[in-house]
Scaffold this motif. Sequence first.
Motif, PDB file in Angstrom:
ATOM      1  N   THR A 247      -5.257  11.582   2.084  1.00  0.00           N
ATOM      2  CA  THR A 247      -6.477  10.483   2.409  1.00  0.00           C
ATOM      3  C   THR A 247      -7.715  11.967   2.759  1.00  0.00           C
ATOM      4  O   THR A 247      -8.960  11.653   2.422  1.00  0.00           O
TER       5      THR A 247
ATOM      6  N   SER B  77     -12.745   3.078  -6.570  1.00  0.00           N
ATOM      7  CA  SER B  77     -11.617   2.641  -5.450  1.00  0.00           C
ATOM      8  C   SER B  77     -12.170   2.135  -4.486  1.00  0.00           C
ATOM      9  O   SER B  77     -12.827   2.483  -3.980  1.00  0.00           O
TER      10      SER B  77
ATOM     11  N   SER C 138     -13.532   1.668   2.568  1.00  0.00           N
ATOM     12  CA  SER C 138     -13.528   2.246   3.975  1.00  0.00           C
ATOM     13  C   SER C 138     -14.615   2.837   4.736  1.00  0.00           C
ATOM     14  O   SER C 138     -15.072   2.554   5.820  1.00  0.00           O
TER      15      SER C 138
ATOM     16  N   THR D  81      -6.315   1.619   5.045  1.00  0.00           N
ATOM     17  CA  THR D  81      -8.240   0.598   5.210  1.00  0.00           C
ATOM     18  C   THR D  81      -7.547  -0.495   5.036  1.00  0.00           C
ATOM     19  O   THR D  81      -8.231  -1.297   5.761  1.00  0.00           O
ATOM     20  N   GLY D  82      -6.630  -1.125   4.449  1.00  0.00           N
ATOM     21  CA  GLY D  82      -6.639  -2.660   4.524  1.00  0.00           C
ATOM     22  C   GLY D  82      -5.861  -3.087   6.317  1.00  0.00           C
ATOM     23  O   GLY D  82      -5.942  -3.980   6.782  1.00  0.00           O
TER      24      GLY D  82
ATOM     25  N   GLY E 179     -10.516   1.025  -1.712  1.00  0.00           N
ATOM     26  CA  GLY E 179      -9.910   1.723  -0.330  1.00  0.00           C
ATOM     27  C   GLY E 179     -11.380   2.154  -0.036  1.00  0.00           C
ATOM     28  O   GLY E 179     -11.677   2.184   1.344  1.00  0.00           O
TER      29      GLY E 179
ATOM     30  N   SER F 160      -5.107   6.005   1.019  1.00  0.00           N
ATOM     31  CA  SER F 160      -6.700   4.779   1.216  1.00  0.00           C
ATOM     32  C   SER F 160      -6.655   3.920   1.850  1.00  0.00           C
ATOM     33  O   SER F 160      -7.381   3.316   3.067  1.00  0.00           O
ATOM     34  N   GLU F 161      -6.291   2.792   0.655  1.00  0.00           N
ATOM     35  CA  GLU F 161      -6.589   1.412   0.681  1.00  0.00           C
ATOM     36  C   GLU F 161      -5.428   0.737   1.568  1.00  0.00           C
ATOM     37  O   GLU F 161      -5.876   0.211   2.328  1.00  0.00           O
ATOM     38  N   GLU F 162      -4.255   1.659   1.306  1.00  0.00           N
ATOM     39  CA  GLU F 162      -3.413   1.390   2.626  1.00  0.00           C
ATOM     40  C   GLU F 162      -3.683   1.250   4.137  1.00  0.00           C
ATOM     41  O   GLU F 162      -3.904   0.150   4.673  1.00  0.00           O
TER      42      GLU F 162
END
Length: 194
Positions: free
Chosen positions: A103, A115, A121, A66-67, A117, A62-64
């Motif tokens: 995700t 979190s 998001s 979203t980045g 991310g 999710s973090e990746e």
Amino acid sequence: MVRAGLTVAKLTEAAAELADESGIDKVTLSALARRFGVKDASLYSHLKNVRDLRVRVALRASEEMTGRIAAAVAGRAGKDALVAFADAYRDYALEHPGQYAATQMRLEPEEVAGSVGLRRSVELTYGMLRAYGLTEPDLTDAGRLLRSTFHGYIHLELSGGFGHSRDVRASWSRSLDALHVLLENWPSRHTGSE
């Protein structure tokens, strides 16, 4: 004794790779232990259980994702932002199908507490939708529409569900055109329709 070099980060990264290779449902402590050449029991000093491992993969992915979306939409608004957002979302899912599937897991509030991310998001999605003049509860409704449309399209694409000869990317582009028109003409709320 804990195997030298094993960390939660390394285990999560290896589990993410395993998810892309075999699917998130195939990510188990046994499969991960085999990958590192250790006994299952040695992983319990780093992870609670398989759910803990899969949640970590979901949060990492999710973090990746979203980045990537944040970088794509930076400085854009309206249709440009929608297309950049959607393309980054789809590209991530196609490149990392197992992590993308992670995700989509339902996560409990205590699992996602803190979190960055997931919070980012939601902020990115709502920021993009506010440019269309939407406010609550329409922000939530439109966000759900986008997520379900993107996810449904990607799920069908990954599973080979589009058998027509028309180029899948061309259909994706036309779908985004239609979503843009819909968002620009979001229906007004009527009393009793909620």
